[in-house]
Scaffold this active site. Sequence first.
Site, PDB file in Angstrom:
ATOM      1  N   ASP A  32     -79.845  28.466  -9.849  1.00 13.65           N
ATOM      2  CA  ASP A  32     -80.727  27.376  -9.414  1.00 13.65           C
ATOM      3  C   ASP A  32     -80.165  26.044  -9.912  1.00 13.65           C
ATOM      4  OD1 ASP A  32     -82.853  25.573  -8.976  1.00 13.65           O
ATOM      5  OD2 ASP A  32     -84.361  27.100  -9.421  1.00 13.65           O
ATOM      6  N   SER A  49     -91.606  27.412  -8.019  1.00 17.18           N
ATOM      7  CA  SER A  49     -91.136  26.113  -7.523  1.00 17.18           C
ATOM      8  C   SER A  49     -92.212  25.041  -7.745  1.00 17.18           C
ATOM      9  CB  SER A  49     -90.724  26.271  -6.059  1.00 17.18           C
ATOM     10  OG  SER A  49     -90.459  25.052  -5.433  1.00 17.18           O
TER      11      SER A  49
END
Lengths: 349, 555
Positions: free
Chosen positions: A288, A190
Amino acid sequence: MAGSNEINVNESKLVVPLNTWILISQFKLAYNLLRRRDGTFNRHLAEFLDRKIPANAKPVDGVLSFDVIIDRGTGLLCRIYRPSDGEEAQPSIVELERPVAEDVVPVIIFFHGGSFAHSSANSAIYDTLCRRLVGNCKAVVVSVNYRRAPENRYPCAYDDGWCALKWVNSRSWLRSKKDSKVHIFLAGDSSGGNIAHNVSLRAVESGIDVLGNILLNPMFGGQERTESEKRLDGKYFVTIQDRDWYWRAFLPEGESRDHPACNPFGPNGKSLEGVKFPKSLVVVAGLDLVQDWQMAYAEGLKKAGLESVHQWIITLLVSDERFHTSNKNWPALANESKQGKSANSRNIG
Amino acid sequence: MLWNGSENQDAGMDELLAVLGYKVRSSDMADVAQKLEQLEMFMGSAQEDGLSHLSSDTVHYNPSDISSWLENMLSEFNTGDPSFDQSLNLAESSSAVPNRRPKLNQSQQPCVFQDDSEYDLRAIPGAAVYRQTPDESLSSNKRLKLTDTRSELNNSLISSTMPVAEATRPVVMVDSQETGIRLVHALMACAEAVQEGNLKFADALVKQVGLLAVSQAGAMQKVATYFAEALARRIYRIFPQDPLESSSYSDLLQMHFYESCPYLKFAHFTANQAILEAFSGAKRVHVIDFSMKQGMQWPALIQALALRPGGPPAFRLTGIGPPQPDNTDALQQVGLKLAQLSETIGVEFEFKGFVCNSLADLNSSMLEISDDEAVAVNSVFELHRLLARPEAIDKVLKSIKDTNPRIVTVVEQEANHNGVVFLDRFTEALHYYSSLFDSLEGSGLSPPSNQDLIMSEVYLGRQIYNVVSCEGVDRVERHETLTQWRSRMESAGFNPVHLGSNAFKQASMLLALFAGGDGYRVEENNGCLMLGWHTRPLIATSAWRLAAGGNTDSH
C-alpha cells in the site's frame, strides 16, 4: 514523473491471483472514469456501475441481514448483520431485533471504504465482507451507509458515524447479558478506517465506551510525500494523484492534507496523551503506497501511550515462484491461478 | 464448453467474481484481463477528452458482464484504425457470452438521445398537462356484498413451468417503536392462525391489531390497518364484489398514485426510453399498450418522437382496456385526448381501443399489424394478473410474439406475492407494502397533497386486500420478481434488451425533480432498471425482443 500516471501493470499481475487482478483492475478502471479533473464526481455512473446486494432476512450461511433507517432527516441507513442461531424457520420481522442471546456479544460498527467517495453499505463487496465478520468474530455487525464526498464533505461522514454510534449504544437489544451494556467496536477499511478513528475521538469526548478500533488499510495522508508513496506510486493499482483527488473531494475547500482529519498526528493534529482512546488494531498492507502514513498513525498512538497493535499483510504469493515467470502468458497464469485458487482466496479480503 | 442459453447460466463462472456481482466465465478470464490491459493502454495515451467521453457520452450497459462492458469501451477507441482491430481478439469471446446486448457498430449507435437533454424530463405530464374531468368517475358507489365465491380457499397448484421463487427477503425498516413491534407481532400471529385454520384465534388477534393500530402513527398504522382489514375479510370470507364499480374509479386512484410518488413516472419513463431507442429509424411505429388506463404514459413519448432528429414517425397506438359497466367508451375518450395532443405537437396519430375482460382474449390478428410498422408492446403492472391461470400468460406471450415486436417493455412489482404458502405471501407483502407506504410519507420535507396521499393509499390498499384475502381467479395481484419474470420471458423465446447508463441517469434525474431525492434509488440489475425505497427495490423495468430467428432487426 515517470510512473506517476501510468500504472505499472506488470508488477501488480505478479502478486494477486488472476480473478483478484481482474476485480481490482475493473474497479480502478471504473474509478478513473468517475473522477473528473474539475473535482466533480460522476455519481450517476458510479451508482449504475456499483454492484449491490439487497438485505436478506432469510439466513444464508448462518447470517441474516436487514436495513434500518436510523435517521429519517438525513436518510441515514445502516445494514445490520447478525448470526441466525441455527434455527430453521426464518425469523419474522419481530425477531430481527430480538435481544442478543450470548453473555457477551461484540457489536462491530463497520464503515466501508471507497476513499470517502465510492461504495455503499449495500455494495456487494462490503456485504460479503461484513457477512464474514459476523462468522469470524461471532459479532453483530452494523454497516453504516454514510454520506459521501464530494457532494458531502467533511465532517458529514463523521457526523453519520457518530449518529450510528449513538444509535447502536442506545439499542437495548444489542446489550450483552453480562453487564447490560453494548460492547462496541469500530472498524473500517480505507476511508472507513479514517472514519472509525474520528468517530472514536467524539466518543471519548462524550463518554460512550468504545472497546476497540479495527483499522484496515486506513486512509491517512499529509502534505509531505513519504518514501512509500514515492516508491509505490502507480505500482499496485493506486496512485498519489488519485489519493490527492479524494482528499480534495473530502476535505473542506482550500484545506491542505495536513488538516487533522487527514493527518491526525501531523502539524495540525493533537496528541492523544492522557486521552482514554480505545485500543487499536491497525492492519497495514505491505504494498500500500500510504503505508508510511499508516505506520505514522500507529506510532502516534504508541507515543500517546495507547495500546495498539499493527499487523503487516504482504500477499503470500510474492514468494511463490510460479508467479515469477518472465513469460507473461495470461492463459498459463490463468490456469495457475485456478489451481491455486482455493489456497489463495483465503488470503484475500 | 457449451452452454444452453439460460439453463446453465452460472456454470463455469468464476466464483469470487460471481459472489461480488460479476459474471465472468473462468474460460474467459485471460481474455478479460487482456481487454483490461488494452483499455488501460488506450486510456493512458488518450487525451483528456477521450477519457471524459467514455465517462459522459458513452452509454454503458450491464456492468455485471465485464467482458461486454470492456468491449463496448474498446470499440470507442476503434474508430477506423485497422491496427487496433487486429490486436483485439474479440470474435471468439463475443459469441460465447449469453444474453449479451448485440454490439452495435459506431454508425448504428442511436444518436437520438444526448445524455443531458432536458426535453425528456419536461415532457413528463403532470395532471396539469392532462386534465381529467373529476366528477364523472365518482358516480358509482361501492357496495359491500357478502358473497361466498369459494367453498374453500384453494391454493394454486405449481405448474411445471413456474419459475423458482426468490429465496431472499429484503427488509428495510424505519426505526421501530415498541408499539410497532407488537403490532407486527399480532399481525403475523393472526396470519399464522388463519393459515392453520384457527379462525377463532385469528378473529381475536385481528381485533387486537385494530386496538394496537390506533396508538401507532404514520405509515405503520396505515399498513397495519389495511392488512388487518384484509385478514378480517379472509377470516369472514367477505369478498366485496361490486359489478357497478367502474374501472374509471381505479383509474382515478391510479392517477393520484401517479401524482403522489415517482413509481409510475419511473415505469413510464424507462419503458418509453427503451421504446424510443427501439423505434430509432422507423418511419411508422405502433405501440400496443396493455395498460392503457388514462394513457398517462404516452404524451411524453409523443413529445419525444416529435423532437426526433429527422422528424417524427407516424404513431399508431392500440390501447387495451377492461369493459365499462356503464357502457361509456373510456378508451375512445383517452384516445381522443391523445389525438388532440398529437395534433398540437405535429405528430401523425391514430388510435384504436380494444375492450376485453382479459388480455388472453386477444389475438394478434385483431390488432391488424402491418408489415411496414415497427411494433412495441408495453405492459405496466398488467402481466401478473394473468398468472391465476397458467395457460393465460403463455397465450399472451405467444400473441405478443405474433406481433413481431421490436421491443416488449414490462414493468412489474419487484416482489413475490404469488407463493403457494399463505404465510409467506403475507410476510412478503407486509414488508413490501411497508416500504411502499414509508416512501409515500417521504422525509416530511415535501409531503404530497393530502388527497393524492389518501387516494394512493386506497389504491395500494386494494392490492393488499387482493393479495391477502383473495384466492383463485379473484386473486389477480400475483406479483413476481424480476428473476422470475426473466426466466418466464426467456423460456417463452425472448432475449433481454439492456437499459443503459443513459436511461439510469435520466431516471435518477427524474427522481430528483419529482421526488426531491428523498430515499428513492435507481438500481441497475443485469440490464434492467429498478426503482426502490432506499435499499429495497420495489418495481422493475425490463425490455425484451424476440430471440434470434424470430426477428430480422439488428437492434
